[in-house]
Design a protein around this motif. Structure first.
Motif, PDB file in Angstrom:
ATOM      1  N   LYS A 256      43.413  67.557 109.124  1.00 39.96           N
ATOM      2  CA  LYS A 256      42.202  67.037 109.428  1.00 39.96           C
ATOM      3  C   LYS A 256      42.452  65.820 110.331  1.00 39.96           C
ATOM      4  CE  LYS A 256      38.436  64.183 106.967  1.00 39.96           C
ATOM      5  NZ  LYS A 256      37.923  63.487 105.854  1.00 39.96           N
ATOM      6  N   ASP A 261      36.158  57.532 110.393  1.00 39.08           N
ATOM      7  CA  ASP A 261      35.143  58.030 109.336  1.00 39.08           C
ATOM      8  C   ASP A 261      34.294  57.013 109.210  1.00 39.08           C
ATOM      9  OD1 ASP A 261      33.488  59.570 107.885  1.00 39.08           O
ATOM     10  OD2 ASP A 261      34.886  59.963 106.201  1.00 39.08           O
ATOM     11  N   ASP A 279      41.788  58.502 108.093  1.00 36.57           N
ATOM     12  CA  ASP A 279      41.005  59.620 107.942  1.00 36.57           C
ATOM     13  C   ASP A 279      41.626  60.916 108.917  1.00 36.57           C
ATOM     14  OD1 ASP A 279      39.600  61.234 106.177  1.00 36.57           O
ATOM     15  OD2 ASP A 279      37.758  60.887 107.377  1.00 36.57           O
ATOM     16  N   GLU A 340      32.059  65.290 106.199  1.00 33.89           N
ATOM     17  CA  GLU A 340      32.617  66.124 107.688  1.00 33.89           C
ATOM     18  C   GLU A 340      33.644  66.527 107.813  1.00 33.89           C
ATOM     19  OE1 GLU A 340      33.399  62.893 106.771  1.00 33.89           O
ATOM     20  OE2 GLU A 340      35.325  62.839 107.687  1.00 33.89           O
ATOM     21  N   THR A 365      42.546  64.466 104.110  1.00 36.44           N
ATOM     22  CA  THR A 365      42.176  63.429 103.544  1.00 36.44           C
ATOM     23  C   THR A 365      40.676  63.522 103.158  1.00 36.44           C
ATOM     24  OG1 THR A 365      41.607  62.095 105.477  1.00 36.44           O
ATOM     25  CG2 THR A 365      43.633  61.328 104.418  1.00 36.44           C
TER      26      THR A 365
HETATM   27 ZN    ZN Z   1      36.611  61.938 106.109  1.00 30.88          ZN
END
Ligand code: ZN
Ligand code: BES
Ligand code: MN
Length: 510
Positions: A256, A261, A279, A340, A365
């Motif tokens: 990710k 974020d 993030d 997301e 995360t």
């Molecule tokens: Zn996130």
């Protein structure tokens, strides 16, 4: 920091010229006639030192010992875990002193494990790593050179394996920490792709970076939806480590890469929002793992996939209730724009299919709920495949980068049902880490898949705020374990030919 292996008998240790000599003192110490072990035995006898990890006794300019400082460090049974504690404690005690050269003395141990040496090397890195990139006056750690001293040639052979692995791991972990720690304006999706491209200069690593146009062509509507609220263009990073023959099916790592974020329209509260620069720790762990692979050159193929973008509010941002179409064709109702991570990961998981992977592991995360469930000690492990789950759990134990398997019962997916799309991106608050994993599970049906939720383990908050580099140690041990497993039995191939043979052969046996 560099590491050097030296063979130094106990008798020779006392003439080693160094700023600090850290002597590991095991519970079963058999003292000789040399000054160092005599000192250690005396300290234990008089009750001034316990041979337990974390217990220390320091001396300065000791007669008969050439080192400026001596730190006796209890190490119990000399397990990797205890060596890690002992070395961390000793380096913490030496932190304020001007030590540039350090000798870690393993010659006092009865037996030696490669894992213990690796643990010592990584503990040295963890104790001295300092982030300097965005400081105007960089003050890097003083400790430059670490000598690992072992008793004899047999010890040196064991130590060499541990040292090489440790040094590679440190390079990977430090690379991951560096990119994770950089603030979001110094680690945009484009800059992150640049970091990956740098790795592409290393042996057997190739990197491709896709931009908005290519990603649109692939139909990654879910990933694009997250990115659309930001002025920073998205990047889809594809790394390949080709250490084995082309036909060998790769392991795919998906990280990710949300470089910041905010939560989007479902905006997060202000407190600690700065930590959402972390993030992209999943992405950083993939980059770090590739850095370590480049160092060790193991006999296997690995693909790294990083969907990187910012999650921002704005006039172009996605709104709660919006429905988007993922690359898989499944439609998704975005009920909460702060969920997301799963939206960018699902398209990367679909993209992973084209590699006919042996296994796919995503690292993210992903949920605050995982922090509540497991804290900062163990990462959450979710897997559709028992063998893969076992291999990852084992790798977590052997690398001391722990994880804990969580359930994936279909009942947990109930809350993801919606009247307006094939699936919603959130369920209720209950079991939030598991419902997130269940969302991903829908996109990972065609290969053995595991998901590591590293929300609690990837960084530390508070005064020691910073990235941990986890789970690079776990991932590296898992991958190296795959090399050993492939050597033990005929390898599976991308074409599936050998794979089929292996499977039917084992069926006949059973
Ligand atoms: Zn996130
Ligand atoms: N990046 C966060 C998860 C996170 C939060 C990690 C706090 C570490 C600390 C993720 O994108 C997120 O916001 N998840 C939401 C999901 C929720 C909206 C279902 C969460 O955990 O609150
Ligand atoms: Mn979020």
């Amino acid at each position: 920091m560099d590491f050097e292996l030296k063979t130094l008998t106990r008798a020779r240790i006392c003439s080693e010229k160094t700023d600090a000599l850290v002597v590991l003192v095991p519970q079963d110490l058999t003292p000789g006639s040399d000054p160092v072990s005599t000192l250690a035995a005396l300290a234990i006898k008089s009750g001034d030192l316990e041979a337990k990890p974390g217990k220390l006794l320091s001396a300065y300019r000791t007669p008969g010992i050439a080192a400026t400082r001596v730190v006796l460090a209890g190490v119990g049974d000399a397990s990797a875990k205890n060596v890690r504690s002992a070395v961390s404690a000793a380096l913490a005690a030496l932190k304020s002193s001007n030590v540039q050269r350090l000798t870690l003395c393993f010659s006092t141990l009865g037996s030696l494990q490669a894992e213990a040496i690796r643990a010592a090397v990584t503990a040295c890195s963890d104790a001295t790593y300092t982030y300097t990139t965005t400081k105007s006056k960089a003050s890097p750690a003083k400790l430059r050179h670490v000598v690992v001293a072992v008793n004899d040639a047999a010890g040196a052979k064991i130590a060499k394996a541990g040292l090489d692995k440790g040094v590679a791991l440190v390079k990977g972990v430090e690379f991951a920490k560096e990119w994770a720690n950089r603030p979001a304006n110094h680690a945009t999706p484009t800059l992150l792709a640049g970091a990956a491209k740098e790795l592409g200069k290393l042996r057997n690593i190739k990197v491709d970076v896709l931009g908005p146009k290519e990603v649109a062509k692939l139909g990654m509507g879910s990933f694009m939806a997250v990115a659309q609220g930001s002025a920073e263009p998205l990047r889809f990073i594809v790394l390949r480590y080709d250490g084995a023959a082309k036909a060998v099916a790769p392991v795919v790592l998906v990280g990710k890469g949300i470089t910041f974020d905010t939560g989007g329209i479902s905006i997060k509260p202000a407190a600690e929002m700065d930590e959402m620069k972390f993030d992209m720790c999943g992405a950083a762990s993939v980059l770090g793992t590739f850095r370590a692979l480049a160092e060790l050159q193991p006999d296997l193929n690995v693909v790294g996939l990083i969907p990187a973008c910012e999650n921002m509010p704005g006039s172009r941002a996605i709104k709660p209730g919006d429905v988007v179409t993922s690359m898989s064709g499944q439609t998704i109702e975005i009920l909460n724009t702060d969920a997301e991570g799963r939206l960018v990961l699902c398209d990367a998981l679909t993209y992973a299919e084209r590699f006919k992977p042996k296994a796919v592991v995503d690292i993210a995360t992903l949920t605050g709920a995982c922090v509540i469930a497991l804290g900062g000690v163990r990462s959450g492990l979710f897997s559709s495949d028992d063998a893969l789950a076992a291999a990852l759990s084992e790798a977590g134990e052997s690398s001391m980068d722990l994880c804990w398997r969580m359930p994936l019962d279909d009942d947990y997916a109930e809350g993801l049902k919606t009247n307006f799309a094939d699936v919603a991106n959130v369920a209720g608050r209950a079991g939030g880490a598991i419902t997130a994993a269940k969302f991903l599970h829908r996109f990972a049906a065609s290969f053995p898949w595991a998901h590591l939720d590293i929300a609690g383990t990837a960084w530390k908050g508070g005064a020691a705020k910073g990235a941990t580099g986890r789970p690079v140690p776990l991932l590296l041990d898992y991958l190296l374990g795959q090399v050993a497993a492939a050597k033990a039995k005929p390898s599976t191939t991308a074409s599936g030919k050998t794979a089929k043979k292996t499977r039917s052969a084992s069926r006949t046996r059973a």
